[in-house]
Write a protein that holds these residues in place. Structure first.
Motif, PDB file in Angstrom:
ATOM      1  N   LYS A 106      -2.482   3.490  -3.602  1.00 27.72           N
ATOM      2  CA  LYS A 106      -2.379   2.752  -4.656  1.00 27.72           C
ATOM      3  C   LYS A 106      -1.980   1.339  -4.001  1.00 27.72           C
ATOM      4  N   PHE A 107      -1.989   0.257  -4.974  1.00 33.44           N
ATOM      5  CA  PHE A 107      -1.453  -0.751  -4.381  1.00 33.44           C
ATOM      6  C   PHE A 107      -0.471  -1.447  -5.331  1.00 33.44           C
ATOM      7  N   PRO A 108       0.892  -0.995  -5.371  1.00 37.51           N
ATOM      8  CA  PRO A 108       1.627  -1.229  -6.202  1.00 37.51           C
ATOM      9  C   PRO A 108       2.080  -2.818  -6.002  1.00 37.51           C
ATOM     10  N   GLY A 109       2.350  -3.622  -7.206  1.00 37.76           N
ATOM     11  CA  GLY A 109       2.563  -4.881  -7.066  1.00 37.76           C
ATOM     12  C   GLY A 109       3.973  -5.017  -6.213  1.00 37.76           C
ATOM     13  N   LYS A 110       4.753  -4.089  -6.469  1.00 38.19           N
ATOM     14  CA  LYS A 110       6.354  -4.442  -5.798  1.00 38.19           C
ATOM     15  C   LYS A 110       6.769  -2.928  -5.068  1.00 38.19           C
ATOM     16  N   LEU A 111       7.551  -3.026  -4.184  1.00 42.47           N
ATOM     17  CA  LEU A 111       7.666  -1.861  -3.501  1.00 42.47           C
ATOM     18  C   LEU A 111       9.515  -2.010  -3.265  1.00 42.47           C
ATOM     19  N   ASP A 112      10.010  -0.860  -3.733  1.00 38.04           N
ATOM     20  CA  ASP A 112      11.521  -0.871  -3.707  1.00 38.04           C
ATOM     21  C   ASP A 112      12.047  -1.057  -2.101  1.00 38.04           C
ATOM     22  N   PRO A 113      12.876  -2.175  -1.844  1.00 34.62           N
ATOM     23  CA  PRO A 113      13.151  -2.365  -0.624  1.00 34.62           C
ATOM     24  C   PRO A 113      14.084  -1.318   0.055  1.00 34.62           C
ATOM     25  N   SER A 114      14.568  -0.231  -0.610  1.00 35.05           N
ATOM     26  CA  SER A 114      15.211   0.842  -0.177  1.00 35.05           C
ATOM     27  C   SER A 114      14.367   1.704   0.540  1.00 35.05           C
ATOM     28  N   ILE A 158       0.951  -1.273  -0.057  1.00 27.80           N
ATOM     29  CA  ILE A 158       0.077   0.046   0.151  1.00 27.80           C
ATOM     30  C   ILE A 158       0.814   1.417  -0.115  1.00 27.80           C
ATOM     31  N   VAL A 159       0.614   2.009  -1.070  1.00 31.06           N
ATOM     32  CA  VAL A 159       1.184   3.606  -0.831  1.00 31.06           C
ATOM     33  C   VAL A 159      -0.071   4.470  -0.810  1.00 31.06           C
ATOM     34  N   ALA A 160       0.088   5.072   0.472  1.00 29.50           N
ATOM     35  CA  ALA A 160      -1.285   6.204   0.465  1.00 29.50           C
ATOM     36  C   ALA A 160      -0.864   7.485   1.190  1.00 29.50           C
ATOM     37  N   VAL A 161      -1.442   8.380   0.756  1.00 27.92           N
ATOM     38  CA  VAL A 161      -1.219   9.876   1.471  1.00 27.92           C
ATOM     39  C   VAL A 161      -2.650  10.002   2.071  1.00 27.92           C
ATOM     40  N   LEU A 162      -2.398  10.420   3.472  1.00 21.86           N
ATOM     41  CA  LEU A 162      -3.438  10.889   3.972  1.00 21.86           C
ATOM     42  C   LEU A 162      -3.270  12.125   4.876  1.00 21.86           C
ATOM     43  N   LYS A 163      -4.613  12.741   4.886  1.00 21.91           N
ATOM     44  CA  LYS A 163      -4.342  14.081   5.450  1.00 21.91           C
ATOM     45  C   LYS A 163      -5.089  14.142   6.824  1.00 21.91           C
ATOM     46  N   GLN A 164      -4.388  14.428   7.852  1.00 23.10           N
ATOM     47  CA  GLN A 164      -4.713  14.324   9.183  1.00 23.10           C
ATOM     48  C   GLN A 164      -4.557  15.640  10.037  1.00 23.10           C
ATOM     49  N   ARG A 165      -5.643  15.708  10.938  1.00 24.24           N
ATOM     50  CA  ARG A 165      -5.784  17.027  11.383  1.00 24.24           C
ATOM     51  C   ARG A 165      -4.556  17.007  12.499  1.00 24.24           C
ATOM     52  N   ILE A 166      -4.236  18.311  12.544  1.00 25.14           N
ATOM     53  CA  ILE A 166      -3.068  18.547  13.816  1.00 25.14           C
ATOM     54  C   ILE A 166      -3.992  19.186  14.918  1.00 25.14           C
ATOM     55  N   ALA A 167      -3.472  18.398  16.000  1.00 29.04           N
ATOM     56  CA  ALA A 167      -4.402  18.321  17.326  1.00 29.04           C
ATOM     57  C   ALA A 167      -4.131  19.783  17.898  1.00 29.04           C
ATOM     58  N   ASN A 168      -4.958  20.657  18.050  1.00 30.63           N
ATOM     59  CA  ASN A 168      -4.933  21.963  18.813  1.00 30.63           C
ATOM     60  C   ASN A 168      -4.254  23.016  17.737  1.00 30.63           C
ATOM     61  N   GLU A 169      -4.457  22.747  16.673  1.00 26.26           N
ATOM     62  CA  GLU A 169      -3.874  23.862  15.516  1.00 26.26           C
ATOM     63  C   GLU A 169      -5.054  23.917  14.548  1.00 26.26           C
ATOM     64  N   ASN A 170      -5.195  24.997  14.023  1.00 27.01           N
ATOM     65  CA  ASN A 170      -6.107  24.989  12.541  1.00 27.01           C
ATOM     66  C   ASN A 170      -5.348  24.655  11.571  1.00 27.01           C
TER      67      ASN A 170
END
Lengths: 144, 332
Positions: free
Chosen positions: B189-197, B45-57
């Protein structure tokens, strides 16, 4: 600002030779561009390595002569005696020193405690990224 | 006639059989939640998530790269002042903070996040309910609400990707029914391979590396022996919280007890130590309650402050039997 434009400015960015407006532009771009971010990291690594090289003292030109003189003089009985006496004394001092608790400054304690708290929170969030626990940045915790 | 009756009987039999075999709606909800806690996604899995910052706008973008075998890298993409990278390579946990030129390393102890400990607690403290499905990023989601059995504790609503079980969003439903979006995946995205590096963080020259080890203790007496002071360890906590782990900080500059509490889904970490004279720890809102052999107690949590205070209060109650204590809170 394009990637190419940013990449030509990364060196100035790392060296702090940039106007405030340009700095903000580069920061904004790097924050949203993994490629430029990676390149910035490489620049930072290179700069640190170079700084370390600059900081390393140069060997004095007469060093080889001094080393030879020291070796010759170490052949005297006097030196052998002093050396034989110094080794056990030094060893004893090292053992005593390692076993004696050293006083800790309050700032050192502060840092130890803050790091402990920060690292626990970082790793709680990191090992369970979808728990909703915020992956805090170390500095953001340190600054509290 | 016979044919109609026979077909009806067969149909009913089939329905009974299906009802017996097919999991109920709530079981399906539990299955998705537990699968997510175990990180059992069976794909890269390669994902980008948008997460709220606690106590900040504001919010931050976090990129998660996770291999099929559970190796995980998380990178804060923005804002720049929060940048940092976390890596779980299966052996060690590492956190690299470029601005601090600091790399923190500790061994990966799977027991630290043992979901098997958490499952019975979740069943005890929450009703797990299946909600009508929705779509996130055009993907079908199984929506699950974990409704706390304690009215003051917030409910949690997850949207799991129907195919992989990966949670695509998490919302907090407060007791006054207001809803906060905790995070939502903005790209996956769900890539078939991920670079070990990807799953390596190598410190560059000039980076300070700090290694942590962990000393687990099982009994208060064991903790007292290792700490050199008698810690406060309540036997019962409110809102179904329980002690999951008890550890001693290995940095002998300051001996600290660390209690990891959980109700199954939410966590509070309690620290106890004896402060030095004149020690000025500025980790948030300090509030002196009482003095008890100079013992200092700190609670760190990503939960409602009311719940955190109630849990801290159990330590005060525990301390009152023995003498005064010094209580500190961290507002997150």
């Amino acid at each position: 600002m394009s990637c190419n434009s940013v990449k030509t400015k990364l060196s100035s960015y790392v060296d702090g030779e940039m106007s405030a407006a340009e700095l903000q532009q580069v920061k904004r771009h790097v924050a949203s561009c993994p490629d430029c971010y990676k390149q910035l990291e490489q620049f930072r690594g290179v700069r640190t390595s170079l700084r370390d090289l600059d900081a390393a003292p140069e060997a004095p030109s007469d060093l080889p002569d001094r080393v030879l003189r020291t070796i010759k003089s170490s052949r005297t009985n006097y030196f052998k005696f002093a050396f034989a006496l110094a080794v056990p004394v030094l060893l004893a001092a090292m053992i005593i020193s390692s076993r004696t608790p050293k006083p800790i400054s309050n700032s050192d304690r502060d840092l130890t405690i803050k790091r402990q708290l920060a690292k626990d929170r970082i790793f709680d969030a990191g090992t369970d990224p979808t728990s909703g626990a915020s992956l805090v940045h170390y500095t953001s915790f340190e600054g509290r | 006639m016979f044919t109609t009756r026979a077909s009806k009987a067969v149909s009913f039999g089939l329905l009974v059989a299906i009802a017996a075999i097919a999991p109920s709606q709530d079981e399906k909800a539990q299955r998705y939640l537990f699968r997510s806690l175990a990180g059992d996604y069976r794909t890269n899995i390669v994902a980008v998530l948008k997460q709220r910052i606690a106590n900040e706008n504001g919010s931050k973008l976090v990129k998660i790269q996770r291999s099929m075998d559970g190796k995980t890298k998380e990178s804060v993409l923005s804002p720049l002042h929060l940048q940092g990278e976390f890596l779980d390579d299966g052996k060690e946990l590492k956190f690299y903070s470029p601005d601090d030129r600091l790399l923190i390393v500790q061994p990966n102890n799977p027991a630290a996040q043992d979901y098997k400990f958490r499952l019975p607690l979740i069943q005890k403290n929450y009703n797990i309910r299946l909600e009508p499905g929705r779509k996130v990023l055009g993907r079908n989601c199984v929506v699950v609400t974990a409704e706390s059995k304690y009215p003051k504790v917030s409910d949690i609503r997850y949207s799991f990707d129907e195919k992989t079980g990966f949670p695509l969003s998490k919302e907090i439903i407060h007791s006054d029914k207001t809803v906060d979006l905790d995070y939502e995946v903005s790209d996956i995205k769900f890539p078939g391979k991920l670079d070990p590096s990807i799953f390596r963080i190598e410190p560059v020259v000039g980076v300070e590396v700090v290694n942590y080890a962990e000393q687990c203790v099982n009994r208060p007496s064991e903790a007292a022996q290792a700490l050199g002071f008698v810690p406060l360890i309540p036997t019962r906590f409110p809102y179904g919280f329980q002690i999951q782990r008890m550890t001693i900080s290995d940095k002998n500059k300051v001996k600290m007890l660390c209690l990891k509490l959980t109700d199954g889904l939410q966590r509070i970490t309690i620290y106890e130590w004896v402060p030095a004279p004149g020690e000025t720890i500025t980790t948030g809102e300090d509030r002196e309650i009482k003095l008890h052999n100079g013992l200092k107690i700190v609670a760190v949590a990503d939960i409602d402050s009311g719940i955190r205070d109630s849990v801290l209060h159990t330590f005060i109650v525990r301390a009152e039997g023995d003498g005064p204590a010094l209580i500190t809170r961290i507002g997150i």
